[in-house]
Design a protein around this motif. Structure first.
Motif, PDB file in Angstrom:
ATOM      1  N   ASN A  86       2.775   2.705  -4.473  1.00  0.00           N
ATOM      2  CA  ASN A  86       1.462   2.949  -5.071  1.00  0.00           C
ATOM      3  C   ASN A  86       1.529   2.823  -6.593  1.00  0.00           C
ATOM      4  O   ASN A  86       0.640   2.244  -7.220  1.00  0.00           O
ATOM      5  N   ARG A 141       0.809  -1.206   0.000  1.00  0.00           N
ATOM      6  CA  ARG A 141       0.000   0.000   0.000  1.00  0.00           C
ATOM      7  C   ARG A 141       0.849   1.266   0.000  1.00  0.00           C
ATOM      8  O   ARG A 141       0.342   2.354  -0.249  1.00  0.00           O
ATOM      9  N   ASN A 198      -7.077   2.316   0.941  1.00  0.00           N
ATOM     10  CA  ASN A 198      -6.485   3.036  -0.184  1.00  0.00           C
ATOM     11  C   ASN A 198      -5.176   2.382  -0.622  1.00  0.00           C
ATOM     12  O   ASN A 198      -4.187   2.404   0.102  1.00  0.00           O
ATOM     13  N   TRP A 199      -5.201   1.842  -1.828  1.00  0.00           N
ATOM     14  CA  TRP A 199      -4.034   1.141  -2.363  1.00  0.00           C
ATOM     15  C   TRP A 199      -3.179   2.032  -3.263  1.00  0.00           C
ATOM     16  O   TRP A 199      -2.022   1.726  -3.507  1.00  0.00           O
ATOM     17  N   LEU A 200      -3.744   3.115  -3.786  1.00  0.00           N
ATOM     18  CA  LEU A 200      -3.054   3.877  -4.815  1.00  0.00           C
ATOM     19  C   LEU A 200      -2.599   5.253  -4.354  1.00  0.00           C
ATOM     20  O   LEU A 200      -2.004   5.993  -5.135  1.00  0.00           O
ATOM     21  N   SER A 201      -2.869   5.624  -3.108  1.00  0.00           N
ATOM     22  CA  SER A 201      -2.411   6.911  -2.586  1.00  0.00           C
ATOM     23  C   SER A 201      -2.732   6.983  -1.106  1.00  0.00           C
ATOM     24  O   SER A 201      -3.465   6.151  -0.572  1.00  0.00           O
ATOM     25  N   THR A 202      -2.183   8.008  -0.454  1.00  0.00           N
ATOM     26  CA  THR A 202      -2.606   8.380   0.894  1.00  0.00           C
ATOM     27  C   THR A 202      -3.382   9.684   0.755  1.00  0.00           C
ATOM     28  O   THR A 202      -2.788  10.739   0.507  1.00  0.00           O
ATOM     29  N   LYS A 225      -3.642  14.100  -2.486  1.00  0.00           N
ATOM     30  CA  LYS A 225      -3.235  12.700  -2.579  1.00  0.00           C
ATOM     31  C   LYS A 225      -1.716  12.636  -2.608  1.00  0.00           C
ATOM     32  O   LYS A 225      -1.076  13.316  -3.427  1.00  0.00           O
ATOM     33  N   PRO A 249       5.275   7.947  -9.490  1.00  0.00           N
ATOM     34  CA  PRO A 249       4.212   8.590  -8.712  1.00  0.00           C
ATOM     35  C   PRO A 249       3.809   9.952  -9.260  1.00  0.00           C
ATOM     36  O   PRO A 249       2.629  10.293  -9.275  1.00  0.00           O
ATOM     37  N   ILE A 261       1.335  10.087  -3.333  1.00  0.00           N
ATOM     38  CA  ILE A 261       1.513   8.835  -4.063  1.00  0.00           C
ATOM     39  C   ILE A 261       2.961   8.379  -3.930  1.00  0.00           C
ATOM     40  O   ILE A 261       3.890   9.154  -4.200  1.00  0.00           O
ATOM     41  N   HIS A 317      -0.422   0.184  -8.934  1.00  0.00           N
ATOM     42  CA  HIS A 317      -1.226   0.622 -10.081  1.00  0.00           C
ATOM     43  C   HIS A 317      -0.829  -0.146 -11.338  1.00  0.00           C
ATOM     44  O   HIS A 317      -1.697  -0.560 -12.123  1.00  0.00           O
TER      45      HIS A 317
END
Length: 265
Positions: A62, A8, A41-45, A56, A92, A58, A66
């Motif tokens: 991440n 993550r 959330n797998w693609l950003s914080t 976001k 990112p 990244i 993606h």
């Protein structure tokens, strides 16, 4: 659990503080409050800064996830008898820049989306800054009556996007927001320009799948027919099986496919 945290790309607090300091310097602001949003959330914080900006952050992890998701989606598209049309990003900051550009394109054709502010790199991180929409709800949060009311607007907005030559690529209930009585699109992904026809059919299948659990297959197709032709619905039908395989969609694929076929008969 350690592997899940790595995949993550969870960011340590000191690094997040550094991003916030950079953000404050760029806007000549004193950041008072940062609220991190709950969710898987797998693609950003994602976070909200001073209830004004949606940010976001990244990580390289991440971006890796993606790329893996993109490869899996392209393999899944083959189940619909067509070549994969999702595009990946190399870094990112490319992810952040794409979402910024996609949000600008959405707004440029008259479809609601949060105001894009900027995307920038901070060390190895990508940072995306958008307008924050307070008190929003996702399409999944609406009542059945509210969903039925917004369904024609959903297809009208999607049709406008498609008519301008674009595709969304990740249309699902969580990526359709309602705020102040208006519908907004977020989180558009990248699709190949030479496969835009297939991407549009996939978008339409996703929109129908997002609506079916709330208002039923017949009402969902009724709303779509107001903007899309039977031929376009039949093209979308070919992607329903792939959409049904995705864990972020939960709908009755057989009923939806059957309703489209009844309209075509």
């Amino acid at each position: 659990m350690a592997v899940r945290r790595f995949v993550r790309g969870r960011i340590e607090w000191p690094r997040l503080e550094a991003v916030c300091r950079e953000f404050a310097a760029r806007y000549d602001e004193s950041v008072v409050r940062v609220e991190f949003l709950d969710g898987d959330n797998w693609l950003s914080t994602p976070c909200v800064v001073d209830e004004r900006w949606f940010v976001k952050v990244i990580t390289p992890q991440n971006a890796l996830v993606h790329a893996l998701f993109t490869a899996g989606r392209n393999l899944g598209v083959f189940s619909s008898g067509t070549e994969g049309f999702f595009e990946r990003f190399d870094s990112p900051v490319e992810m952040a820049e794409h979402e910024l550009d996609a949000t600008r394109r959405i707004r440029a054709v008259g479809v609601n989306a949060p105001e894009p502010i900027e995307a920038f790199a901070h060390e190895e991180l990508g940072v995306l800054v958008l307008e924050y929409l307070p008190d929003f709800r996702t399409l999944a949060d609406l009542t059945q009556t509210e969903t039925a009311t917004f369904a024609p607007t959903l297809f009208a907005s999607l049709g406008r996007l498609h008519g301008a030559g674009f595709g969304h690529g990740d249309l699902r209930a969580e990526n359709v927001l309602v705020a102040d009585g208006e519908l907004y699109f977020i989180d558009a992904t990248s699709v190949r320009a030479d496969a835009i026809a297939d991407a549009r059919s996939y978008d339409l299948a996703c929109a129908l799948a997002a609506l079916e659990p709330a208002i039923g297959a017949r009402a969902a197709v009724d709303a779509a027919v107001g903007r899309y032709t039977i031929e376009e619905l039949l093209a979308a039908r070919e992607f329903i099986g792939f959409v049904d395989m995705r864990p972020d969609h939960d709908f009755d694929a057989a009923l939806l496919r059957g309703e489209i076929e009844k309209r075509a008969a």
